[in-house]
Design a protein around this motif. Structure first.
Motif, short mmCIF file in Angstrom:
data_model
loop_
_atom_site.label_atom_id
_atom_site.label_comp_id
_atom_site.label_asym_id
_atom_site.label_seq_id
_atom_site.Cartn_x
_atom_site.Cartn_y
_atom_site.Cartn_z
N SER A 41 0.83 -1.21 0.00
CA SER A 41 0.00 0.00 0.00
C SER A 41 0.86 1.25 0.00
O SER A 41 0.55 2.24 -0.68
CB SER A 41 -0.92 0.01 1.22
OG SER A 41 -1.86 -1.02 1.13
N LEU A 42 1.95 1.24 0.77
CA LEU A 42 2.85 2.39 0.78
C LEU A 42 3.50 2.60 -0.58
O LEU A 42 3.64 3.73 -1.04
CB LEU A 42 3.93 2.20 1.86
CG LEU A 42 3.46 2.28 3.30
CD1 LEU A 42 4.59 1.88 4.25
CD2 LEU A 42 2.94 3.66 3.64
N LYS A 46 3.19 5.86 -2.99
CA LYS A 46 4.37 6.50 -3.59
C LYS A 46 4.17 6.67 -5.09
O LYS A 46 4.45 7.73 -5.66
CB LYS A 46 5.62 5.67 -3.32
CG LYS A 46 6.86 6.21 -4.00
CD LYS A 46 8.04 5.29 -3.84
CE LYS A 46 9.20 5.77 -4.70
NZ LYS A 46 10.28 4.81 -4.75
N GLY A 47 3.66 5.64 -5.75
CA GLY A 47 3.39 5.72 -7.19
C GLY A 47 2.35 6.78 -7.52
O GLY A 47 2.49 7.52 -8.50
N ALA A 48 1.31 6.87 -6.69
CA ALA A 48 0.27 7.88 -6.91
C ALA A 48 0.84 9.28 -6.73
O ALA A 48 0.52 10.20 -7.51
CB ALA A 48 -0.89 7.65 -5.94
N ILE A 49 1.68 9.46 -5.73
CA ILE A 49 2.31 10.78 -5.49
C ILE A 49 3.21 11.14 -6.66
O ILE A 49 3.16 12.27 -7.17
CB ILE A 49 3.07 10.78 -4.15
CG1 ILE A 49 2.08 10.79 -2.98
CG2 ILE A 49 4.02 11.97 -4.08
CD1 ILE A 49 2.73 10.61 -1.63
N VAL A 148 5.26 7.27 3.88
CA VAL A 148 5.77 7.79 2.61
C VAL A 148 6.14 9.25 2.85
O VAL A 148 5.33 10.01 3.38
CB VAL A 148 4.71 7.69 1.49
CG1 VAL A 148 5.23 8.32 0.21
CG2 VAL A 148 4.32 6.25 1.24
N LEU A 149 7.34 9.62 2.49
CA LEU A 149 7.84 10.98 2.69
C LEU A 149 7.93 11.69 1.34
O LEU A 149 8.62 11.23 0.43
CB LEU A 149 9.22 10.95 3.36
CG LEU A 149 9.84 12.30 3.67
CD1 LEU A 149 9.02 13.02 4.75
CD2 LEU A 149 11.28 12.12 4.13
N TYR A 150 7.18 12.79 1.20
CA TYR A 150 7.20 13.60 -0.01
C TYR A 150 8.08 14.81 0.24
O TYR A 150 7.91 15.53 1.23
CB TYR A 150 5.78 14.04 -0.40
CG TYR A 150 5.75 15.00 -1.57
CD1 TYR A 150 5.93 14.54 -2.86
CD2 TYR A 150 5.54 16.36 -1.38
CE1 TYR A 150 5.90 15.40 -3.94
CE2 TYR A 150 5.51 17.24 -2.45
CZ TYR A 150 5.69 16.75 -3.73
OH TYR A 150 5.67 17.61 -4.80
N THR A 151 9.01 15.05 -0.68
CA THR A 151 9.90 16.21 -0.61
C THR A 151 9.62 17.10 -1.81
O THR A 151 9.71 16.64 -2.95
CB THR A 151 11.38 15.77 -0.61
OG1 THR A 151 11.59 14.84 0.45
CG2 THR A 151 12.29 16.96 -0.43
N ALA A 152 9.26 18.35 -1.55
CA ALA A 152 8.96 19.29 -2.63
C ALA A 152 10.23 19.57 -3.43
O ALA A 152 11.35 19.41 -2.95
CB ALA A 152 8.39 20.59 -2.04
N ALA A 153 10.03 20.03 -4.65
CA ALA A 153 11.15 20.31 -5.55
C ALA A 153 11.98 21.49 -5.05
O ALA A 153 11.50 22.35 -4.32
CB ALA A 153 10.61 20.62 -6.95
N ALA A 161 9.34 11.14 -3.77
CA ALA A 161 8.65 10.42 -2.70
C ALA A 161 9.48 9.20 -2.35
O ALA A 161 9.97 8.50 -3.24
CB ALA A 161 7.26 9.99 -3.15
N THR A 162 9.68 8.98 -1.06
CA THR A 162 10.42 7.81 -0.60
C THR A 162 9.57 7.06 0.41
O THR A 162 8.73 7.65 1.09
CB THR A 162 11.75 8.19 0.05
OG1 THR A 162 11.50 9.13 1.11
CG2 THR A 162 12.71 8.82 -0.94
N VAL A 163 9.81 5.76 0.51
CA VAL A 163 9.03 4.90 1.40
C VAL A 163 9.91 4.37 2.51
O VAL A 163 11.03 3.92 2.25
CB VAL A 163 8.42 3.71 0.61
CG1 VAL A 163 7.75 2.72 1.54
CG2 VAL A 163 7.43 4.20 -0.42
N VAL A 164 9.41 4.42 3.74
CA VAL A 164 10.02 3.74 4.86
C VAL A 164 9.10 2.56 5.16
O VAL A 164 7.95 2.75 5.59
CB VAL A 164 10.17 4.66 6.10
CG1 VAL A 164 10.68 3.88 7.28
CG2 VAL A 164 11.09 5.82 5.77
N ASP A 165 9.57 1.35 4.85
CA ASP A 165 8.74 0.15 4.95
C ASP A 165 8.39 -0.20 6.39
O ASP A 165 9.15 0.09 7.32
CB ASP A 165 9.45 -1.05 4.32
CG ASP A 165 9.37 -1.03 2.81
OD1 ASP A 165 8.43 -0.45 2.27
OD2 ASP A 165 10.27 -1.61 2.17
#
Length: 167
Positions: A41-42, A46-49, A148-153, A161-165
Motif C-alpha cells: 500500500s505504501l 508513492k506511485g500515486a504521489i 511515505v515521505l514527499y519532498t517538494a522540488a 517520494a520515498t518509502v520507509v517500509d
C-alpha cells in the motif's frame, strides 16, 4: 514372535498432532502477510504521489510557471494546486490536493517525522509524510514505523517520494 513392519495408528496420529502444533506456532513468523500488504500500500501511495506530481509539473510547464521559486497556483481537475518549481508543494494546497485520498484523513494521515512536520510547507525542499490513518496515535501525531515521505522540488532537484517500509 511376529516382526513389526510399520508404524501403528497411534504413532502416526501423535506425529501428525505434533506437526500440527509446530505449524500453528511457526507459520505466523514465516507468513506475515499484513506487513507485506502494508508495504505494498505504501508503494502504491508513492506511485500515486509520483504520478500526480508529474502531471502537475506538466500542467505547470504548459502554463510557463515550472521555474517559479515561490508558491504558484496551477489549475487542474482537482482545483487550483499550489506548486513550487512546477511540482506540488508539500502541504494541503499542493500534494494533498493533487492526490485523491490525501485530502481527508480516512485512509492516509499526515504525520511528523524527523525531517517533516504535520502541515508540511510551501517552500522548495519542504517535506510531508503520510501513513495509515489507523496507525497514528490520537495524541501527538508522530509517525508510525512506516510512511511515505514527499519532498517538494528545489532549484536543483525534482520533487520525490520515498518509502520507509513497515517492519
Amino acid at each position: 514372535m511376529k516382526r513389526q513392519n510399520g508404524f501403528t495408528l497411534i504413532e502416526l496420529v501423535v506425529v501428525i498432532v505434533i506437526l500440527g502444533i509446530l505449524a500453528v506456532t511457526a507459520a505466523p513468523k514465516f507468513m506475515n502477510l499484513q506487513v507485506d500488504a502494508r508495504n505494498a500500500s505504501l508503494q502504491g501511495l508513492k506511485g500515486a504521489i509520483n504520478g500526480a506530481s508529474g502531471i502537475v509539473y506538466g500542467k505547470a510547464a504548459i502554463n510557463g510557471v515550472e521555474a517559479a521559486s515561490s508558491a504558484t497556483s496551477v489549475k487542474t481537475d482537482n482545483g487550483d494546486i499550489s506548486t513550487v518549481f512546477g511540482y506540488p508543494t508539500a502541504n494541503a494546497g499542493g500534494i494533498m490536493k493533487a492526490v485523491n485520498g490525501l485530502e481527508n484523513d480516512t485512509e492516509w494521515k499526515a504525520v511528523a517525522t524527523s525531517g517533516s512536520s504535520i502541515g508540511g510547507g510551501d517552500a522548495g525542499g519542504a517535506k510531508i509524510a503520510f501513513t495509515f490513518a489507523n496507525k497514528v496515535p490520537a495524541a501527538g501525531g508522530k509517525a508510525s514505523d512506516c510512511y511515505v515521505l514527499y519532498t517538494a522540488a528545489t532549484a536543483n532537484s525534482a520533487a520525490s517520494a520515498t518509502v520507509v517500509d513497515c517492519k
